[in-house]
Design an enzyme around this catalytic site. Structure first.
Site, PDB file in Angstrom:
ATOM      1  N   ALA A  13       0.805  -1.214   0.000  1.00  0.00           N
ATOM      2  CA  ALA A  13       0.000   0.000   0.000  1.00  0.00           C
ATOM      3  C   ALA A  13       0.841   1.267   0.000  1.00  0.00           C
ATOM      4  CB  ALA A  13      -0.933  -0.006   1.206  1.00  0.00           C
ATOM      5  N   GLY A  16       6.174  -0.435  -4.093  1.00  0.00           N
ATOM      6  CA  GLY A  16       6.171  -1.630  -4.925  1.00  0.00           C
ATOM      7  C   GLY A  16       7.585  -2.016  -5.293  1.00  0.00           C
ATOM      8  N   GLY A  83      -4.990  -6.569  -0.334  1.00  0.00           N
ATOM      9  CA  GLY A  83      -6.304  -7.128  -0.623  1.00  0.00           C
ATOM     10  C   GLY A  83      -7.397  -6.094  -0.805  1.00  0.00           C
ATOM     11  N   ASP A 237      -0.840 -10.407  -0.594  1.00  0.00           N
ATOM     12  CA  ASP A 237       0.544 -10.353  -0.107  1.00  0.00           C
ATOM     13  C   ASP A 237       0.736 -11.086   1.215  1.00  0.00           C
ATOM     14  OD1 ASP A 237      -0.835  -8.438   1.367  1.00  0.00           O
ATOM     15  OD2 ASP A 237       0.390  -6.751   0.701  1.00  0.00           O
ATOM     16  N   ASN A 296      -6.668  -8.740  11.567  1.00  0.00           N
ATOM     17  CA  ASN A 296      -5.999  -7.536  11.072  1.00  0.00           C
ATOM     18  C   ASN A 296      -5.732  -6.561  12.209  1.00  0.00           C
ATOM     19  OD1 ASN A 296      -6.680  -8.610   8.468  1.00  0.00           O
ATOM     20  ND2 ASN A 296      -6.623  -6.539   7.658  1.00  0.00           N
TER      21      ASN A 296
END
Length: 489
Positions: A13, A16, A83, A237, A296
């Protein structure tokens, strides 16, 4: 063939990477090399927080071309991302609008509608997925209700990694591990749930049946003309990170530590009891039919925002200052939904402390201390909760991902949880991505075989708990701090 070269595209997020892996099948050695790293950040588009999808694709292609220009013959490519977010396509396969981030506030008030109209226990019975206000189910409901003119143009919806695979190959795929994060996949059939999907207002024709990791989606044609297979890896991920976690046995838990912290354990069966629902436990899909039973946690997002707002670039220096401060003077619940995307994270943390009659952190080091102590105590609370759920205590915790480089937080976690912590590997998501590619290429037998390769090639750092530490003494006192409005409320 002795050597294999696989490329992992790993999108988080906030950043990359395009990474090149070299695997020597004779000696079972595995090395990683970073080819290209780039920034990923939100942008405002027509009032929405969106992802710059074209820039991300450009960087992915640039990274792949860099590998090819080195003259390396790539055996396969795999893509993993965060996600829940998705890209809309029209019937010509062209993008409809920009993908809206899960951090956008368009889903405010949507989840309570589902709890009334479908029922919380019914949603959980069908999906087995935790209730988070930004899950895809609520994003799609917001889309169809708030933007009907956009919805009318849609023919397909692809989750983020599937979209980038589509852009490389021209073939559409809906990978299972990431699909489960949507809260729209039926836990018994591994297919989209008709009732839940109908509630969103989205058409079932937008989606194809989810496929489990390991299939070849199609080929990317490199600048030199070679056709390179693009593999559907465990494209969430965290699913990839768990694959690369060298879990010793069934008494080992994992913590994938990054922007988000995801804490849990592997299981061959899902946990969908009333107790699991009350704890807001999720059962996300994993490789080889395993479930990632986890929760989470807001994670290092809080720190990342403070670093950005305060323009702090020397993180090691900040951690050193933080370590010198006394523990547990300022405590918050990191999972309070007020921290999802506040205008000013520093001010929000200070307000949370002020509202609970605590001292207020002022300096950057005090803010970091507040975040680290609070995260460690929340980790301990959730680990205890999960041990009770499965009826067995954990003896070891594996911390993987970028956050495992924070030695202070690792030790605080060991002290608070009261068990040994093993930190590493750092590039867990990338490694798990590579692992599925190597299995697809018939170089490895299964996940357990791959974990042996990881253990043999990557050093882990051990942290032994100190039961006399200040944070260990605060574990029992932390529970009241969690009685704020959490993500699932």
């Amino acid at each position: 063939m002795t050597f294999r070269h696989c490329v992992a595209v790993d999108l988080g997020a906030s950043s990359g990477r395009v990474m090149l892996a070299r695997y020597d099948s004779k000696h079972r050695t595995l090395t990683l090399r970073e080819i290209h790293r780039f920034v990923n950040c939100l942008q405002k588009t027509d009032g929405f927080d969106t992802w710059d999808i074209d820039s991300l694709e450009k960087d992915i292609r640039l990274g792949l071309k860099k590998v090819c220009n080195e003259g390396i013959l790539i055996d396969s490519i795999g893509i993993d991302t965060w996600g829940v977010d998705y890209v809309l396509l029209d019937k010509q396969g062209q993008r409809v609008g920009l993908p809206v981030s899960y951090r956008d506030n368009r889903t405010t008030g949507i989840m309570p509608q589902a709890l009334v109209q479908i029922g919380k226990s019914e949603i959980y019975r069908r999906s087995g997925i935790q209730f988070l206000p930004f899950n895809t189910i609520y994003q799609l409901r917001a889309l169809t209700k708030q933007q009907p003119e956009l919805t009318a143009q849609v023919a397909h919806a692809l989750l983020m990694p599937d979209y980038f695979s589509y852009r490389l190959t021209g073939e559409m795929n809906w990978e299972y591990t990431n699909a489960t994060t949507t809260q729209l996949v039926n836990i018994n059939t591994d297919d989209w749930d008709d009732t839940l999907l109908a509630w969103t207002g989205a058409k079932k024709s937008w989606f194809g049946r989810p496929s489990h990791p390991g299939n070849v989606i199609g080929d990317w044609i490199c600048p030199q003309g070679n056709r390179i297979p693009v593999v559907a890896v465990a494209s969430h991920d965290t699913a990839s990170a768990v694959i690369a976690s060298p879990l010793a046995n069934k008494h080992s838990a994992y913590l994938s530590s990054g922007t988000w912290s995801l804490m849990g354990f592997e299981s061959k069966m899902p946990y969908t009891t009333d107790e699991a629902l009350a704890a807001n436990i999720t059962n996300e899909g994993g490789a080889e039919g395993r479930y990632r039973v986890l929760k989470n946690i807001m994670g290092l997002w809080l720190l990342q925002r403070v670093l950005k707002e305060r323009r702090i670039t020397d993180l090691p220096a900040l951690i050193a200052q933080t370590e010198a401060l006394p523990a547990c003077r300022f405590l918050i619940n990191p999972n309070d939904d007020r921290f999802i995307n506040p205008d000013d994270m520093r001010a929000e943390i200070q307000a949370a402390c002020r509202e609970t009659d605590q001292p207020v952190p002022v300096s950057d080091a005090e803010l970091a201390r507040c975040i680290f102590d609070s995260l460690a105590l929340l980790y301990a609370d959730i680990l205890h909760e999960q041990a009770n759920l499965r009826g067995e205590k954990f003896t070891q915790l594996h911390i993987v991902g970028g956050g495992c480089q924070n030695s202070l937080l690792n030790q605080l976690c060991a002290d608070a949880c009261g068990i040994r912590v093993m930190a590493g590997p750092v590039e867990a998501s990338t490694l798990g991505n590579i692992g599925i590619q190597l299995m697809t290429l018939d170089e490895l037998n299964n996940v357990d075989d791959f974990r042996q390769v990881v253990s043999a090639n990557y050093d882990l750092t051990t942290y032994i708990p100190n039961p006399d530490s200040e944070i260990a003494r605060h574990v029992a006192q932390f529970q009241p701090k969690r009685q704020t409005k959490e993500l699932c409320a």
